[in-house]
Design a protein around this motif. Structure first.
Motif, PDB file in Angstrom:
ATOM      1  N   GLY A 109       0.773  -1.288  -0.069  1.00 13.49           N
ATOM      2  CA  GLY A 109       0.138  -0.049   0.125  1.00 13.49           C
ATOM      3  C   GLY A 109       0.559   1.328  -0.019  1.00 13.49           C
ATOM      4  N   GLN A 110       2.131   1.194  -0.057  1.00 13.64           N
ATOM      5  CA  GLN A 110       3.143   2.317   0.001  1.00 13.64           C
ATOM      6  C   GLN A 110       4.165   2.196  -0.783  1.00 13.64           C
ATOM      7  N   GLY A 111       4.489   0.877  -0.954  1.00 11.54           N
ATOM      8  CA  GLY A 111       5.549   1.072  -2.072  1.00 11.54           C
ATOM      9  C   GLY A 111       7.106   1.065  -1.295  1.00 11.54           C
ATOM     10  N   CYS A 112       8.076   1.189  -1.963  1.00 11.44           N
ATOM     11  CA  CYS A 112       9.437   1.114  -1.215  1.00 11.44           C
ATOM     12  C   CYS A 112       9.760   2.231  -0.203  1.00 11.44           C
ATOM     13  N   ARG A 113       9.843   1.777   1.007  1.00 11.51           N
ATOM     14  CA  ARG A 113      10.137   2.901   2.115  1.00 11.51           C
ATOM     15  C   ARG A 113      11.325   2.580   2.692  1.00 11.51           C
ATOM     16  N   CYS A 114      11.878   3.834   2.928  1.00 17.02           N
ATOM     17  CA  CYS A 114      13.115   3.906   3.573  1.00 17.02           C
ATOM     18  C   CYS A 114      13.601   3.164   4.954  1.00 17.02           C
ATOM     19  N   ASP A 115      14.473   2.881   5.012  1.00 14.88           N
ATOM     20  CA  ASP A 115      14.923   2.050   6.327  1.00 14.88           C
ATOM     21  C   ASP A 115      15.817   3.120   7.136  1.00 14.88           C
ATOM     22  N   PRO A 116      15.429   3.790   7.785  1.00 13.63           N
ATOM     23  CA  PRO A 116      16.788   4.540   8.620  1.00 13.63           C
ATOM     24  C   PRO A 116      18.312   3.758   9.000  1.00 13.63           C
ATOM     25  N   ALA A 117      17.878   2.770   9.415  1.00 14.10           N
ATOM     26  CA  ALA A 117      19.139   1.916   9.862  1.00 14.10           C
ATOM     27  C   ALA A 117      20.045   1.546   8.819  1.00 14.10           C
ATOM     28  N   GLN A 118      19.479   1.638   7.498  1.00 18.39           N
ATOM     29  CA  GLN A 118      20.403   1.321   6.612  1.00 18.39           C
ATOM     30  C   GLN A 118      20.828   2.593   5.914  1.00 18.39           C
ATOM     31  N   CYS A 119      20.378   3.639   6.159  1.00 18.73           N
ATOM     32  CA  CYS A 119      20.899   4.916   5.412  1.00 18.73           C
ATOM     33  C   CYS A 119      22.393   5.306   6.087  1.00 18.73           C
ATOM     34  N   GLU A 120      23.389   4.410   6.065  1.00 24.83           N
ATOM     35  CA  GLU A 120      24.608   4.810   6.597  1.00 24.83           C
ATOM     36  C   GLU A 120      25.376   5.623   5.799  1.00 24.83           C
ATOM     37  N   GLY A 121      26.398   6.132   6.295  1.00 29.36           N
ATOM     38  CA  GLY A 121      27.393   7.262   6.026  1.00 29.36           C
ATOM     39  C   GLY A 121      27.028   8.601   6.224  1.00 29.36           C
ATOM     40  N   GLU A 122      28.029   9.658   6.155  1.00 30.57           N
ATOM     41  CA  GLU A 122      27.784  10.890   6.633  1.00 30.57           C
ATOM     42  C   GLU A 122      26.939  11.684   5.527  1.00 30.57           C
ATOM     43  N   GLY A 123      25.867  12.172   6.088  1.00 31.14           N
ATOM     44  CA  GLY A 123      24.981  13.021   5.294  1.00 31.14           C
ATOM     45  C   GLY A 123      23.727  12.087   4.594  1.00 31.14           C
ATOM     46  N   TRP A 124      23.764  10.946   4.963  1.00 31.49           N
ATOM     47  CA  TRP A 124      22.590  10.175   4.503  1.00 31.49           C
ATOM     48  C   TRP A 124      21.546  10.014   5.376  1.00 31.49           C
ATOM     49  N   ALA A 125      20.219  10.138   4.831  1.00 29.39           N
ATOM     50  CA  ALA A 125      19.146  10.282   5.687  1.00 29.39           C
ATOM     51  C   ALA A 125      17.738   9.745   4.862  1.00 29.39           C
ATOM     52  N   CYS A 126      16.989   9.340   5.440  1.00 25.95           N
ATOM     53  CA  CYS A 126      15.457   9.117   4.799  1.00 25.95           C
ATOM     54  C   CYS A 126      14.843  10.324   4.374  1.00 25.95           C
ATOM     55  N   SER A 127      14.487  10.360   3.079  1.00 25.27           N
ATOM     56  CA  SER A 127      14.140  11.533   2.620  1.00 25.27           C
ATOM     57  C   SER A 127      12.716  11.879   3.396  1.00 25.27           C
ATOM     58  N   ASP A 128      12.155  13.329   3.226  1.00 22.71           N
ATOM     59  CA  ASP A 128      10.951  13.796   3.839  1.00 22.71           C
ATOM     60  C   ASP A 128       9.780  12.955   3.813  1.00 22.71           C
ATOM     61  N   ASP A 129       9.719  12.308   2.287  1.00 24.39           N
ATOM     62  CA  ASP A 129       8.476  11.438   2.173  1.00 24.39           C
ATOM     63  C   ASP A 129       8.772   9.992   2.330  1.00 24.39           C
ATOM     64  N   GLY A 130       9.885   9.646   3.086  1.00 24.26           N
ATOM     65  CA  GLY A 130      10.312   8.275   3.462  1.00 24.26           C
ATOM     66  C   GLY A 130      10.349   7.484   2.341  1.00 24.26           C
ATOM     67  N   ALA A 131      10.764   7.789   1.166  1.00 29.17           N
ATOM     68  CA  ALA A 131      10.693   6.970  -0.257  1.00 29.17           C
ATOM     69  C   ALA A 131      11.972   6.400  -0.303  1.00 29.17           C
ATOM     70  N   GLU A 132      13.109   7.129   0.126  1.00 30.65           N
ATOM     71  CA  GLU A 132      14.525   6.719  -0.466  1.00 30.65           C
ATOM     72  C   GLU A 132      15.549   7.121   0.749  1.00 30.65           C
ATOM     73  N   CYS A 133      16.604   6.482   0.562  1.00 30.62           N
ATOM     74  CA  CYS A 133      17.992   7.459   1.335  1.00 30.62           C
ATOM     75  C   CYS A 133      18.275   8.590   0.438  1.00 30.62           C
ATOM     76  N   ILE A 134      18.474   9.606   0.917  1.00 27.64           N
ATOM     77  CA  ILE A 134      19.059  10.763   0.295  1.00 27.64           C
ATOM     78  C   ILE A 134      20.172  11.268   0.782  1.00 27.64           C
ATOM     79  N   LEU A 135      21.161  11.951  -0.027  1.00 22.98           N
ATOM     80  CA  LEU A 135      22.346  12.869   0.972  1.00 22.98           C
ATOM     81  C   LEU A 135      21.790  14.012   0.987  1.00 22.98           C
ATOM     82  N   ASP A 136      21.922  14.354   2.138  1.00 20.01           N
ATOM     83  CA  ASP A 136      21.524  15.897   2.650  1.00 20.01           C
ATOM     84  C   ASP A 136      22.554  16.446   3.284  1.00 20.01           C
ATOM     85  N   LEU A 137      23.211  17.097   2.633  1.00 21.91           N
ATOM     86  CA  LEU A 137      24.655  17.842   3.411  1.00 21.91           C
ATOM     87  C   LEU A 137      24.338  19.383   3.413  1.00 21.91           C
ATOM     88  N   GLY A 138      23.109  19.805   3.372  1.00 18.59           N
ATOM     89  CA  GLY A 138      22.772  21.123   3.565  1.00 18.59           C
ATOM     90  C   GLY A 138      23.120  21.804   2.307  1.00 18.59           C
TER      91      GLY A 138
END
Length: 745
Positions: A109-138
């Motif tokens: 019912g939602q599709g691919c959702r981000c797993d915060p525990a697997q967004c490893e590495g500096e600057g990586w986090a779940c996107s605001d919509d929770g759909a993917e890991c993104i690189l957010d360095l500001g």
């Protein structure tokens, strides 16, 4: 392949209508039922009117009954991971792009959702919509208000003293750079241009230097302790090994850059041979296996160029070696051993005894440099050899074969690389002198008399052989370094070859100029000429010499357009010439006081030596022919010119690492950088140029005013793997094939 969508029998449609009419009390129920059953071809009696035509259990996986219970349908999320709903909603079709990554998982019912525990590495986090890991360095790495350079201030400053180059007294004209010590900074390996070994005793004469960079562009000489110049056959602790040509690559795929060194042995008297040296990752080297025919100790050899390349895309690097005769392709097996493959891959050339063969660029090269790059975008590298002495240059076009072994065709002439289209020899001063004294000689009628040289006798025709010098194979250039670079940002690698030209030989001698790639396969090039491109330089009178032997293309102001540096040397008036690319694709020469001020410049190494996001230049100085002019400096040490303007625009740096099946140093990978319709292309270089040039393996891209870019990597493997990333400006990333980019501090 679509998933099965069940067909609903016609009689079920009739029963549906019957049921609905029955529920409404319609009096025509029986008539409609009989009519529908007859139309469906059913000869039996009516089925129970309460049977529904569609229930979820009858639908295939991912489908369900629509609200009218008439058919099985799907929606955006019902098909599950790896499938998508077709446009008509009647089937679930395979969709590899909907397979969740290793950092997401499928949620019904939602599709691919981000797993915060697997967004490893500096600057990586779940996107605001929770759909993917993104690189957010500001936005800390982005320059929101860039200040483009417009020749309004000096672009470079000589920092040789601060870098330690002045005090070290390093005098060399053959330069290469790579991170050999593993600290993320570009080190320097410099050779004097002389052919002897190093004498490391207190007052001994040095020929080669390994300079370690501390990360702030301050260099220390670690030549002796590194083992890079260690001898194999002589245990004299003060004596090094002769090294004239060098290139760096991860030969054994261990994760560290190894070295391949060559030298010439013109009389066969040298006991040392060519070597592969393995790096432990800290800049300490040890000799690899003796590998023939590469080693060739005690044999007569002349070697002037080396390019590391993976011709078969099998994950093991090979060697393309330039000589003054038959050039050689040596295939590697990943252990440091190489085998001869020149003949079996179609690279054989002929001795100089047939004019037709020579004019067709089929004779041996007189190579002063080599290069290897994929010029037609088919994933396979072309091989090039640039010839000195006005002999034809060679371009070998890669041809795939069913056995997965790359073979080569001589495409030198057809490509336009062998020599240019300018064939008028009658403005050659020596030719004019010869014809003045030999009016009855073939083609001499009507040839003007010389304007500038004394011509008292035929002996004054000092650069002319009338029997051969009118032939096309003698009307080429004195070619030094050839560089492969996408100079006009059209997605195809162009060429530029540095050429020595003397004032008296006329227009038939090929000049240093751009060869623009037409995008054809096999590759073909066009030469619009320097007047059209802007690669012109001032002349001081009728007598001049262009001593262009080395050159480089790099984006010094981070505008997203490559600039050109030509190092001209060995003659009066020669110097470094820096050309800045304009928005319209033409080039403008930068005055010496705003660019790079060095006379008799010879040998170039480009890197971000101080890791501040702008490319710096290490440049050698030659003292050849000092008695003939004022081009020689008293202090001839290698210079370091620090970039002063690149930091005013945005930039991005990438260090690639191949996975299994790809050579680990990713040599031959094509990297595209895309920003709002602007596209750049670079190839990871395994060495090229005159006696071994290399600018390091970190790929640098200027982004101008753009704060992020799409990165598309074409990995040099058999499958032609392509990966894409979206990355922010102002950072260096380490990209391992098959993994997410990792930020490099």
């Amino acid at each position: 392949m679509p998933r099965r969508s069940p067909d609903v029998p016609q009689r079920f449609k009739a029963l549906t209508m019957m049921a609905r009419l029955y529920a409404r009390g319609a009096v025509v129920l029986v008539l409609l039922s009989v009519f529908a059953l007859h139309a469906s071809g059913c000869s039996g009696g009516p089925e129970p009117v309460g049977l529904a035509p569609c229930d979820d259990a009858s639908c295939d996986e991912g489908l369900y009954c629509d609200e009218d219970l008439e058919r099985c349908v799907c929606d955006e999320f019902s098909c599950g991971e790896g499938f998508e709903c077709a446009a008509d909603r009647r089937s679930c079709d395979e969709a590899p792009h909907r397979i969740c990554s290793d950092t997401t998982h499928w949620v019904d019912g939602q599709g691919c959702r981000c797993d915060p525990a697997q967004c490893e590495g500096e600057g990586w986090a779940c996107s605001d919509d929770g759909a993917e890991c993104i690189l957010d360095l500001g936005d800390g790495g982005c320059i929101d208000d860039p200040d483009p350079w417009q020749m309004d201030r000096p672009a470079f400053a000589d920092v040789s003293d601060a870098a330690g180059l002045s005090s070290l007294g390093v005098e060399g004209i053959r330069l290469a750079t790579a991170d050999l010590t593993g600290n993320g900074a570009a080190d320097l390996v410099i050779r004097s241009g002389l052919s002897g070994p190093d004498d490391f005793s207190e007052d001994g004469e040095r020929q080669s230097w390994f300079l370690a960079n501390d990360g702030d562009a301050v260099f220390t000489d670690i030549s002796r302790e590194s083992g890079l110049f260690e001898r194999r056959y002589d245990d004299d602790p003060d004596l090094g090994r002769p090294v004239e040509v060098i290139a760096f690559a991860d030969v054994d795929n261990s994760g560290a850059l190894d070295a391949i060194t060559l030298h010439s042995n013109l009389d066969g008297s040298r006991t040392e041979g060519a070597e592969v040296l393995f790096n432990d990752g800290t800049g300490t080297f040890e000799l690899g296996p003796v590998s023939e025919p590469l080693h060739a100790a005690g044999e007569v050899v002349s070697r002037s160029g080396l390019a590391v390349v993976d011709v078969d895309r099998n994950g093991f690097v090979d060697l393309w070696v330039g000589t003054d005769g038959q050039d050689h392709l040596l295939l590697g097996d990943g252990t440091g051993s190489f085998t001869e493959a020149t003949e079996e891959r179609g690279l054989i050339t002929a001795h100089w005894n047939d004019l037709d063969v020579l004019n067709a660029a089929g004779g041996h090269s007189n190579a002063w440099s080599v290069a290897a790059c994929d010029l037609d975008g088919d994933g396979l590298p072309e091989l090039l050899a640039a010839s000195y002495g006005r002999a034809p240059n060679h371009l070998w076009s890669a041809e795939p074969s069913p056995d997965a072994e790359t073979h080569y065709d001589n495409h030198s002439l057809e490509s336009g690389y062998a020599y240019d289209h300018r064939m008028d020899w009658t403005d050659n001063e020596s030719a004019r002198c010869y014809c003045m004294h030999n009016r009855s000689a073939e083609d001499c009628e009507g040839v003007p008399e010389p304007e500038y040289i004394a011509c008292n006798s035929e002996a004054d025709a000092f650069r002319w052989n009338h029997d051969f010098d009118r032939e096309p194979f003698r009307l080429g250039g004195n070619s030094g370094t050839t560089i492969c670079a996408d100079l006009n940002n059209n997605g195809h690698l162009d060429l530029l070859t540095a050429e020595i030209v003397h004032w008296d030989v006329g227009s038939s001698s090929d000049p240093t100029e751009i060869l623009y790639n037409t995008g054809e396969s096999p590759p073909r090039f066009e030469r619009p000429g320097n007047e059209a491109t802007g690669l012109v330089r001032p002349r001081d009178g009728a007598v001049w010499d262009d001593g262009d032997i080395t050159a480089a293309a790099f984006d010094f102001d981070n505008s997203g357009r490559l600039d050109i540096l030509i190092a001209s040397t060995d003659y009066p008036g020669t110097r470094a010439h820096l050309f800045h690319q304009q928005p319209d694709g033409t080039f403008e020469r930068v005055p010496a006081d705003l660019g790079i001020d060095l006379s008799s410049a010879h040998g170039i190494a480009i890197a971000d030596f101080n890791n501040n996001g702008a490319l710096d230049v290490a440049l050698g100085h030659s003292r050849a022919r000092c008695s003939h002019g004022d081009h020689c400096l008293d202090d001839s040490h290698v210079r370091l010119f620090e970039n002063q303007v690149g930091q005013q625009n945005n930039w991005l740096q990438l260090r690639l690492e191949g996975a299994a099946g790809t050579n680990r140093s990713a040599i031959g990978a094509h990297v595209e950088v895309i920003t709002d319709g602007h596209r750049q292309l670079a190839e990871v270089d395994g060495g090229h140029g005159h006696y071994g040039m290399q600018h390091g393996l970190v790929q640098h891209f200027g982004l101008g005013a753009h704060c992020e870019a799409t990165i598309r990597i074409h990995w040099p493997d058999e499958e032609g793997t392509v990966e894409e990333h979206r990355l922010p400006a102002g950072h260096r990333f380490h990209i391992r094939q098959g993994e997410r980019p990792a930020l490099v501090d």
